[in-house]
Design a protein around this motif. Structure first.
Motif, PDB file in Angstrom:
ATOM      1  N   ASP A 205       0.855  -1.184   0.000  1.00 38.67           N
ATOM      2  CA  ASP A 205       0.000   0.000   0.000  1.00 38.67           C
ATOM      3  C   ASP A 205       0.888   1.231   0.000  1.00 38.67           C
ATOM      4  O   ASP A 205       2.046   1.188   0.426  1.00 38.67           O
ATOM      5  CB  ASP A 205      -0.930   0.008   1.222  1.00 38.67           C
ATOM      6  CG  ASP A 205      -2.079   1.006   1.069  1.00 38.67           C
ATOM      7  OD1 ASP A 205      -2.401   1.361  -0.076  1.00 38.67           O
ATOM      8  OD2 ASP A 205      -2.665   1.400   2.085  1.00 38.67           O
ATOM      9  N   HIS A 206       0.349   2.320  -0.466  1.00 43.49           N
ATOM     10  CA  HIS A 206       1.021   3.626  -0.428  1.00 43.49           C
ATOM     11  C   HIS A 206       2.387   3.630  -1.117  1.00 43.49           C
ATOM     12  O   HIS A 206       3.257   4.430  -0.776  1.00 43.49           O
ATOM     13  CB  HIS A 206       1.185   4.106   1.017  1.00 43.49           C
ATOM     14  CG  HIS A 206      -0.102   4.242   1.763  1.00 43.49           C
ATOM     15  ND1 HIS A 206      -1.125   5.060   1.335  1.00 43.49           N
ATOM     16  CD2 HIS A 206      -0.548   3.631   2.897  1.00 43.49           C
ATOM     17  CE1 HIS A 206      -2.126   4.972   2.188  1.00 43.49           C
ATOM     18  NE2 HIS A 206      -1.808   4.110   3.129  1.00 43.49           N
ATOM     19  N   ASP A 208       2.879   4.604  -4.009  1.00 42.43           N
ATOM     20  CA  ASP A 208       2.941   5.865  -4.756  1.00 42.43           C
ATOM     21  C   ASP A 208       3.688   6.918  -3.946  1.00 42.43           C
ATOM     22  O   ASP A 208       4.347   7.795  -4.498  1.00 42.43           O
ATOM     23  CB  ASP A 208       1.531   6.370  -5.082  1.00 42.43           C
ATOM     24  CG  ASP A 208       0.658   6.483  -3.832  1.00 42.43           C
ATOM     25  OD1 ASP A 208       0.499   5.469  -3.125  1.00 42.43           O
ATOM     26  OD2 ASP A 208       0.150   7.583  -3.561  1.00 42.43           O
ATOM     27  N   TYR A 209       3.603   6.811  -2.618  1.00 46.96           N
ATOM     28  CA  TYR A 209       4.262   7.776  -1.725  1.00 46.96           C
ATOM     29  C   TYR A 209       5.655   7.300  -1.324  1.00 46.96           C
ATOM     30  O   TYR A 209       6.623   8.052  -1.396  1.00 46.96           O
ATOM     31  CB  TYR A 209       3.401   7.985  -0.475  1.00 46.96           C
ATOM     32  CG  TYR A 209       3.988   8.968   0.519  1.00 46.96           C
ATOM     33  CD1 TYR A 209       3.691  10.320   0.436  1.00 46.96           C
ATOM     34  CD2 TYR A 209       4.847   8.544   1.536  1.00 46.96           C
ATOM     35  CE1 TYR A 209       4.227  11.232   1.336  1.00 46.96           C
ATOM     36  CE2 TYR A 209       5.389   9.443   2.437  1.00 46.96           C
ATOM     37  CZ  TYR A 209       5.080  10.782   2.336  1.00 46.96           C
ATOM     38  OH  TYR A 209       5.613  11.678   3.223  1.00 46.96           O
ATOM     39  N   ASP A 385      -4.295   8.718  -8.763  1.00 45.44           N
ATOM     40  CA  ASP A 385      -3.099   9.367  -8.203  1.00 45.44           C
ATOM     41  C   ASP A 385      -2.525   8.586  -7.030  1.00 45.44           C
ATOM     42  O   ASP A 385      -1.929   9.160  -6.107  1.00 45.44           O
ATOM     43  CB  ASP A 385      -3.406  10.800  -7.749  1.00 45.44           C
ATOM     44  CG  ASP A 385      -3.919  11.667  -8.878  1.00 45.44           C
ATOM     45  OD1 ASP A 385      -3.553  11.406 -10.036  1.00 45.44           O
ATOM     46  OD2 ASP A 385      -4.707  12.594  -8.597  1.00 45.44           O
ATOM     47  N   ARG A 386      -2.711   7.280  -7.026  1.00 43.78           N
ATOM     48  CA  ARG A 386      -2.195   6.399  -5.990  1.00 43.78           C
ATOM     49  C   ARG A 386      -1.498   5.223  -6.656  1.00 43.78           C
ATOM     50  O   ARG A 386      -1.424   5.141  -7.873  1.00 43.78           O
ATOM     51  CB  ARG A 386      -3.331   5.918  -5.061  1.00 43.78           C
ATOM     52  CG  ARG A 386      -4.043   7.051  -4.286  1.00 43.78           C
ATOM     53  CD  ARG A 386      -3.106   7.702  -3.282  1.00 43.78           C
ATOM     54  NE  ARG A 386      -3.786   8.716  -2.465  1.00 43.78           N
ATOM     55  CZ  ARG A 386      -3.819  10.010  -2.739  1.00 43.78           C
ATOM     56  NH1 ARG A 386      -3.236  10.460  -3.840  1.00 43.78           N
ATOM     57  NH2 ARG A 386      -4.431  10.852  -1.914  1.00 43.78           N
ATOM     58  N   ASP A 387      -0.992   4.300  -5.865  1.00 37.93           N
ATOM     59  CA  ASP A 387      -0.211   3.163  -6.342  1.00 37.93           C
ATOM     60  C   ASP A 387      -0.905   2.435  -7.498  1.00 37.93           C
ATOM     61  O   ASP A 387      -1.921   1.773  -7.314  1.00 37.93           O
ATOM     62  CB  ASP A 387       0.014   2.205  -5.171  1.00 37.93           C
ATOM     63  CG  ASP A 387       0.855   0.994  -5.550  1.00 37.93           C
ATOM     64  OD1 ASP A 387       1.424   0.981  -6.660  1.00 37.93           O
ATOM     65  OD2 ASP A 387       0.942   0.065  -4.729  1.00 37.93           O
TER      66      ASP A 387
END
Length: 499
Positions: A205-206, A208-209, A385-387
């Protein structure tokens, strides 16, 4: 509070102007600045936050009397120059509110899934036992028994510390806080004196960040590495870890706090066996360092056994007797947006769940598959705009456990929802026996799922859970999966009766 006092809390590169000025509050959002506030200019985080140095004029116009900056801005007000504005903000916010976490016992919960449910379980047990409790998390902020809305999971320090202070004004003894990986990375919980840190689980998860799973895990580890490096008999620290998770050893080696484990498969301090699961709930035998007892939950899914074990361990640490824990868990009902049943009198089951990661979706669908006599009908999408890597993975998971899948829009944000849906579909194309549809409009997708459901089927609407909004490219609209599902059930029954 005087700005000179705040400037003495950390290393200052330089100051400009007269910093002998009184400060009435701390803000990092120029729109929320009030007269006499100190405005913190935190730098940009791509895709998440804009550079607050760009909003100093607006902050001054709204009443800010001084700035904390990492670089100079062309405004003639007192300025404090620092290397790390985020660190300075956390320190200032904690000091300004007189260190509220030192006056209560703070329980932090981190992990990919289960944080909200675990926090509610702990809150229920503690409150029933007579403790005055507060909660901070995805579903809101609980202060003095009232739930207040929040826009993010782990709040920014000025708001977080202010809310902790409000809790103390109402004599809160325990605060249960969800601690997200972004919150840890952005230094939001620096200044929070955690008594207990709980690890639920860790899956993809996350990214993308964080970029990689390793970076994601390392960030989660900050909660444990900061815990228990000093020992006081009246201020004990505890790390409560999932013994069945692959990251158990990693987190155990990070902390100096006393480690307590929970699990099902591996040896643990608190464990469950003889697990029995139905569509109505869960029953299991609890074995613990404080004795054994039978536990009954009105929650469904094996993952909720883990959430219960984490909550039970936290309660045992604080001396709550097993019988009290059992009584509270027996009375605990479904949690907003977490395997929440939508009942409109239909002869099939409709469930709304927040599952928005591969592991969460896998857990939910696997659970439903175990007790569903009819079809499993799945409605889900992925956020924009996420993973992006998790999209085909979730498509594959949905196709594995479902009889019928409707892929739809979630919170597309700036992305074209059609592209997101096509990414998901890539993971479903190899399943030749699966029936699926692509319906961009989420409301239409939910209506379609309700329409095709028949007796003994289960409709699972996944991804948004408790959320009451949908984030589109240019605006955010009101959208509640539970409301839509209830309306769809009513419409479906009217149409069937008319037929």
């Amino acid at each position: 509070m005087n700005l000179k006092e705040l400037a003495d809390l950390f290393m200052v590169k330089e100051t400009k102007g007269n910093i002998d000025v009184d400060i009435t509050g701390v803000q990092m959002d120029s729109r929320k600045v009030e007269e006499g506030n100190l405005f913190i200019c935190v730098p940009a985080i791509q895709g998440f936050l804009e550079d607050r140095h760009l909003f100093t004029q607006s902050a001054i116009e709204n009443g800010a009397v001084a700035l904390v900056v990492e670089r100079d801005v062309d405004i003639d007000v007192p300025k404090i120059f620092v290397k790390d504005a985020r660190y300075a903000m956390a320190v200032i916010a904690s000091h300004f509110n007189n260190y509220p976490s030192h006056e209560m016992k703070l329980i932090g919960i981190t992990g990919t899934n289960g944080k909200t449910t675990t926090s509610y379980i702990i809150d229920k047990i503690f409150e029933d036992y007579g403790f005055n409790t507060g909660v901070m998390g995805n579903n809101g902020i609980k202060i003095n028994g009232k739930m207040l809305p929040t826009d993010i999971n782990t709040q920014e320090p000025p708001i977080l510390q202010r809310n902790l202070r409000k809790m103390r004004e109402y004599n809160t003894e325990y605060c249960v806080m969800e601690v997200s990986s972004q919150g840890l990375d952005m230094k939001r919980v620096i200044g929070c004196d955690f008594r207990t840190a709980i690890f639920t689980n860790m899956t993809q998860d996350h990214l993308d960040y964080h970029g990689t799973f390793e970076e994601y895990r390392k960030t989660k580890g900050l909660l444990f590495s900061r815990l228990g490096n000093s020992f006081y008999s009246n201020d004990k620290k505890y790390a409560i870890l999932n013994a069945d998770d692959q990251s158990f050893e990693y987190f155990r080696n990070l902390t100096s706090a006393e480690v307590l484990s929970y699990g099902i498969n591996n040896i643990a301090d608190v464990s469950a066996n003889n697990i029995s699961m139905t569509s109505k709930g869960i029953r299991f035998s609890l074995n613990s360092f404080k004795g054994n007892i039978e536990i009954v939950l009105q929650l469904v899914g094996r993952f909720n056994v883990y959430n219960a074990l984490a909550g039970i361990t936290a309660a045992l640490v604080e001396g709550i007797p097993l019988q009290n824990i059992k009584n509270s868990l027996t009375k605990l009902t479904s949690i907003n947006g977490r395997m929440e049943i939508v009942d409109g009198g239909q002869d099939f089951l409709v469930i709304v769940d927040y599952a928005h990661t591969p592991d969460a979706l896998d857990n939910v669908l696997k659970t439903l598959k175990e007790f569903t006599k009819g079809k499993v009908i799945t409605v889900f999408g992925c956020g924009g705009d996420r993973d992006k890597n998790k999209r085909p993975i979730m498509g594959e998971i949905a196709s594995k456990y479902s009889s019928y899948v409707i892929v739809t829009s979630d919170n597309p944000r700036s992305e074209d929802p059609d592209y997101i849906i096509k990414d998901i579909e890539k993971g479903m194309k190899d399943s030749h026996s699966l029936q699926y549809e692509l319906i961009v409009n989420r409301e239409e997708a939910i209506y379609k799922a309700i329409k095709v459901a028949t007796s003994n089927d289960v409709v699972i609407i996944a991804g948004k859970g408790h959320e009451k909004y949908q984030i589109l490219k240019n605006n955010t609209i009101h959208f509640d999966d539970r409301e839509i599902a209830r309306n769809a059930i009513m419409r479906s029954y009217i149409n069937r009766n008319d037929a």
